[in-house]
Design a protein around this motif. Structure first.
Motif, PDB file in Angstrom:
ATOM      1  N   LYS A  89       0.736  -1.229   0.094  1.00 44.83           N
ATOM      2  CA  LYS A  89      -0.048   0.082   0.028  1.00 44.83           C
ATOM      3  C   LYS A  89       0.902   1.093   0.052  1.00 44.83           C
ATOM      4  O   LYS A  89       0.389   2.306  -0.645  1.00 44.83           O
ATOM      5  N   ALA A  90       1.977   0.994   0.920  1.00 51.48           N
ATOM      6  CA  ALA A  90       2.739   2.495   0.835  1.00 51.48           C
ATOM      7  C   ALA A  90       3.481   2.746  -0.527  1.00 51.48           C
ATOM      8  O   ALA A  90       3.647   3.580  -1.072  1.00 51.48           O
ATOM      9  N   VAL A  91       3.885   1.419  -1.347  1.00 53.04           N
ATOM     10  CA  VAL A  91       4.319   1.768  -2.607  1.00 53.04           C
ATOM     11  C   VAL A  91       3.190   2.154  -3.475  1.00 53.04           C
ATOM     12  O   VAL A  91       3.606   2.991  -4.497  1.00 53.04           O
ATOM     13  N   ALA A  92       2.160   1.746  -3.450  1.00 48.18           N
ATOM     14  CA  ALA A  92       0.995   2.246  -4.140  1.00 48.18           C
ATOM     15  C   ALA A  92       0.555   3.745  -3.934  1.00 48.18           C
ATOM     16  O   ALA A  92      -0.010   4.399  -4.761  1.00 48.18           O
ATOM     17  N   GLY A  93       1.191   4.053  -2.717  1.00 44.64           N
ATOM     18  CA  GLY A  93       1.135   5.602  -2.615  1.00 44.64           C
ATOM     19  C   GLY A  93       0.021   5.937  -1.409  1.00 44.64           C
ATOM     20  O   GLY A  93      -0.310   7.015  -1.197  1.00 44.64           O
ATOM     21  N   PHE A  94      -0.713   4.645  -0.932  1.00 45.28           N
ATOM     22  CA  PHE A  94      -1.670   5.211   0.050  1.00 45.28           C
ATOM     23  C   PHE A  94      -1.300   5.513   1.520  1.00 45.28           C
ATOM     24  O   PHE A  94      -2.081   6.211   2.103  1.00 45.28           O
ATOM     25  N   ILE A  95       0.060   5.105   1.920  1.00 42.69           N
ATOM     26  CA  ILE A  95       0.656   5.168   3.287  1.00 42.69           C
ATOM     27  C   ILE A  95       1.735   5.802   3.048  1.00 42.69           C
ATOM     28  O   ILE A  95       2.773   5.233   2.527  1.00 42.69           O
ATOM     29  N   PRO A  96       2.033   6.998   3.601  1.00 46.31           N
ATOM     30  CA  PRO A  96       3.253   7.735   3.735  1.00 46.31           C
ATOM     31  C   PRO A  96       4.340   6.947   4.646  1.00 46.31           C
ATOM     32  O   PRO A  96       3.781   6.729   5.781  1.00 46.31           O
ATOM     33  N   PRO A  97       5.513   6.705   4.558  1.00 48.38           N
ATOM     34  CA  PRO A  97       6.333   6.317   5.486  1.00 48.38           C
ATOM     35  C   PRO A  97       6.749   7.133   6.550  1.00 48.38           C
ATOM     36  O   PRO A  97       6.531   8.297   6.244  1.00 48.38           O
ATOM     37  N   ILE A  98       6.895   6.923   7.845  1.00 50.88           N
ATOM     38  CA  ILE A  98       7.290   7.708   8.797  1.00 50.88           C
ATOM     39  C   ILE A  98       8.905   7.832   8.777  1.00 50.88           C
ATOM     40  O   ILE A  98       9.163   8.846   9.444  1.00 50.88           O
ATOM     41  N   GLU A  99       9.536   7.073   8.024  1.00 48.85           N
ATOM     42  CA  GLU A  99      10.917   7.254   7.842  1.00 48.85           C
ATOM     43  C   GLU A  99      11.247   6.780   6.631  1.00 48.85           C
ATOM     44  O   GLU A  99      10.414   5.627   6.132  1.00 48.85           O
ATOM     45  N   GLY A 100      12.256   6.914   6.061  1.00 46.92           N
ATOM     46  CA  GLY A 100      12.616   6.341   4.617  1.00 46.92           C
ATOM     47  C   GLY A 100      12.077   7.013   3.499  1.00 46.92           C
ATOM     48  O   GLY A 100      11.177   7.859   3.690  1.00 46.92           O
ATOM     49  N   GLU A 101      12.243   6.351   2.499  1.00 45.66           N
ATOM     50  CA  GLU A 101      11.706   7.066   1.004  1.00 45.66           C
ATOM     51  C   GLU A 101      11.474   5.826   0.272  1.00 45.66           C
ATOM     52  O   GLU A 101      12.009   4.744   0.097  1.00 45.66           O
ATOM     53  N   ILE A 102      10.344   5.928  -0.672  1.00 44.18           N
ATOM     54  CA  ILE A 102      10.142   5.048  -1.584  1.00 44.18           C
ATOM     55  C   ILE A 102      10.049   5.759  -2.975  1.00 44.18           C
ATOM     56  O   ILE A 102       9.639   6.854  -3.281  1.00 44.18           O
ATOM     57  N   ILE A 103      11.163   5.524  -3.690  1.00 43.01           N
ATOM     58  CA  ILE A 103      11.552   6.030  -5.173  1.00 43.01           C
ATOM     59  C   ILE A 103      11.176   5.389  -6.141  1.00 43.01           C
ATOM     60  O   ILE A 103      11.639   4.018  -6.195  1.00 43.01           O
ATOM     61  N   LEU A 104      10.329   5.679  -7.198  1.00 43.17           N
ATOM     62  CA  LEU A 104      10.048   4.880  -8.253  1.00 43.17           C
ATOM     63  C   LEU A 104      10.381   5.643  -9.536  1.00 43.17           C
ATOM     64  O   LEU A 104      10.407   6.957  -9.962  1.00 43.17           O
ATOM     65  N   ASP A 105      11.425   5.068 -10.105  1.00 45.75           N
ATOM     66  CA  ASP A 105      12.146   5.652 -11.339  1.00 45.75           C
ATOM     67  C   ASP A 105      12.657   6.948 -11.257  1.00 45.75           C
ATOM     68  O   ASP A 105      12.415   7.897 -11.954  1.00 45.75           O
ATOM     69  N   GLY A 106      13.374   7.149  -9.926  1.00 45.85           N
ATOM     70  CA  GLY A 106      14.039   8.482  -9.782  1.00 45.85           C
ATOM     71  C   GLY A 106      13.188   9.567  -9.017  1.00 45.85           C
ATOM     72  O   GLY A 106      13.697  10.467  -8.465  1.00 45.85           O
ATOM     73  N   ARG A 107      11.951   9.113  -8.833  1.00 48.02           N
ATOM     74  CA  ARG A 107      10.885  10.263  -8.258  1.00 48.02           C
ATOM     75  C   ARG A 107      10.484   9.491  -6.760  1.00 48.02           C
ATOM     76  O   ARG A 107       9.871   8.531  -6.894  1.00 48.02           O
ATOM     77  N   PRO A 108      10.526  10.582  -6.000  1.00 49.86           N
ATOM     78  CA  PRO A 108       9.841   9.883  -4.419  1.00 49.86           C
ATOM     79  C   PRO A 108       8.182   9.659  -4.922  1.00 49.86           C
ATOM     80  O   PRO A 108       7.653  10.601  -5.299  1.00 49.86           O
ATOM     81  N   VAL A 109       7.757   8.649  -4.184  1.00 53.37           N
ATOM     82  CA  VAL A 109       6.227   8.452  -4.205  1.00 53.37           C
ATOM     83  C   VAL A 109       5.603   9.195  -3.179  1.00 53.37           C
ATOM     84  O   VAL A 109       6.001   9.169  -1.942  1.00 53.37           O
ATOM     85  N   ARG A 110       4.738  10.104  -3.712  1.00 52.78           N
ATOM     86  CA  ARG A 110       3.890  10.956  -2.550  1.00 52.78           C
ATOM     87  C   ARG A 110       2.530  10.759  -2.638  1.00 52.78           C
ATOM     88  O   ARG A 110       1.844  11.393  -1.899  1.00 52.78           O
ATOM     89  N   GLY A 111       2.015   9.713  -3.558  1.00 55.33           N
ATOM     90  CA  GLY A 111       0.499   9.483  -3.374  1.00 55.33           C
ATOM     91  C   GLY A 111       0.417   8.373  -4.551  1.00 55.33           C
ATOM     92  O   GLY A 111       1.488   8.158  -5.096  1.00 55.33           O
ATOM     93  N   PRO A 112      -0.763   8.065  -4.584  1.00 59.13           N
ATOM     94  CA  PRO A 112      -1.111   7.085  -5.743  1.00 59.13           C
ATOM     95  C   PRO A 112      -0.988   7.716  -7.033  1.00 59.13           C
ATOM     96  O   PRO A 112      -0.953   8.737  -7.356  1.00 59.13           O
ATOM     97  N   GLY A 113      -0.653   6.751  -8.211  1.00 67.86           N
ATOM     98  CA  GLY A 113      -0.456   7.273  -9.509  1.00 67.86           C
ATOM     99  C   GLY A 113      -0.662   6.184 -10.341  1.00 67.86           C
ATOM    100  O   GLY A 113      -0.725   5.170  -9.957  1.00 67.86           O
ATOM    101  N   PRO A 114      -0.756   6.569 -11.659  1.00 69.60           N
ATOM    102  CA  PRO A 114      -1.180   5.327 -12.670  1.00 69.60           C
ATOM    103  C   PRO A 114      -0.010   4.894 -13.155  1.00 69.60           C
ATOM    104  O   PRO A 114      -0.083   3.663 -13.731  1.00 69.60           O
TER     105      PRO A 114
END
Ligand SMILES: Nc1ncnc2c1ncn2[C@@H]1O[C@H](COP(=O)(O)OP(=O)(O)OP(=O)(O)O)[C@@H](O)[C@H]1O
Length: 298
Positions: A89-114
């Motif tokens: 769910k965090a990778v999908a963008g529904f839950i923001p990390p309380i620490e650390g980061e999820i980066i997809l194709d060089g961009r931080p995940v900040r929310g859901p996206g296609p």
């Protein structure tokens, strides 16, 4: 099965069942030099996730590090409650990390996206009044990604890719379970996501249907080579479906190890090498955890 300390060869450089240049099988396998590795498509870096209720804070994962490369079939494996779904769910963008980061194709995940599509368990519940092409075109239209004509053209193209062009104008009830799964995945792939996310998609199925669905999924991957992040608590499913497996410890989930499983597929399930790998993963999952040590492999 190869145990590596941190990360493994990306699937894009692999043929299923064939050794990867620069890799040796066995416990002493080493990851190749960092310089020769491509950049991960998805990077989960030190990610901790929590749920907050009025009464308490529940830590679901603790400082998880995972790199997923293009065309990986990457499996998150762990006991119930270890935070696999939360991580997805965090990778999908529904839950923001309380620490650390999820980066997809060089961009931080900040929310859901296609660029990240979840394929749910209910792939058997395609709207029955829509044809295959209408089902596949629907998210493209509903999300405003494409207009009617372009959506239909993209849908037909994707249906062709998943080998269902003869059934493009059929209705779901005219398809087998495996074909419906292909439609559900085509619907997701038509959106051209960077990663497909699947959360225990076959958990509710009987053993035979589950096996058929796993075969369909792998056949489709062989044809299209999409990037898959797949959650399961079945060790056998993880080894057969994934090319790489991250093992999460019981609650809160931490990465206990990462396994290279691309030498296995569904035809390996009865082999002694496969069974030995299952046992090894089982020990690794439960040995240090006396509370769960008695639980059987799922
Ligand atoms: N909405 C929520 N509110 C509070 N706690 C939650 C919520 N969802 C999950 N949790 C807790 O977070 C932890 C991780 O749950 P999660 O569903 O991610 O585990 P899982 O590994 O996917 O489990 P399973 O295999 O049983 O689906 C668990 O302790 C769970 O009870």
């Amino acid at each position: 099965m190869t145990l590596v300390a941190k990360r493994d060869a990306p699937a894009a450089t692999q043929q299923r069942g064939l050794p990867v240049p620069g890799f040796r099988y066995g416990e002493e396998a080493r990851a190749p030099q960092a310089a020769s590795m491509p950049t991960p498509l998805l990077r989960i870096a030190g990610v901790s996730l929590e749920y907050r209720t009025p009464e308490r804070v529940i830590r679901a994962t603790h400082r998880v590090d995972i790199d997923v490369y293009e065309a990986d079939r990457f499996v998150l494996l762990g006991p119930s409650g270890c935070g696999k779904s939360t991580l997805l769910k965090a990778v999908a963008g529904f839950i923001p990390p309380i620490e650390g980061e999820i980066i997809l194709d060089g961009r931080p995940v900040r929310g859901p996206g296609p660029d990240r599509i979840v394929v749910f368990q209910e792939f058997d519940q395609l709207p029955p009044w829509k044809t295959v092409v209408q089902n596949v075109a629907f998210p493209l239209r509903a999300s405003g990604t494409l207009g009617r004509r372009e959506a239909e053209a993209r849908a037909r193209h994707t249906i062709d890719k998943v080998g269902l062009s003869r059934f493009a104008d059929s209705y779901p009830h005219q398809l087998s379970g495996g074909m419906k799964q292909r439609v559900a995945i085509a619907r997701a792939l038509a959106m051209q996501p960077k990663v497909l996310l699947m959360d225990e998609p076959f958990a509710a199925l009987d053993a035979l249907t589950r096996r058929k669905m796993q075969e369909e999924l792998l056949a489709l991957w062989d044809e299209i080579r999409f990037t898959l992040l797949f959650v399961t608590h079945s060790i056998e499913e993880a080894l057969a479906v994934g090319n790489r497996v991250a093992l999460l410890s019981a609650h809160p989930g931490r990465v206990r190890g990462e396994f290279n499983s691309h030498e296995f597929d569904l035809t390996s399930v009865g082999s002694s090498a496969f069974q030995a790998a299952v046992q090894r993963l089982h020990r690794r999952l439960f040995d240090a955890d006396p509370e769960t040590a008695a639980r059987p492999a799922l």
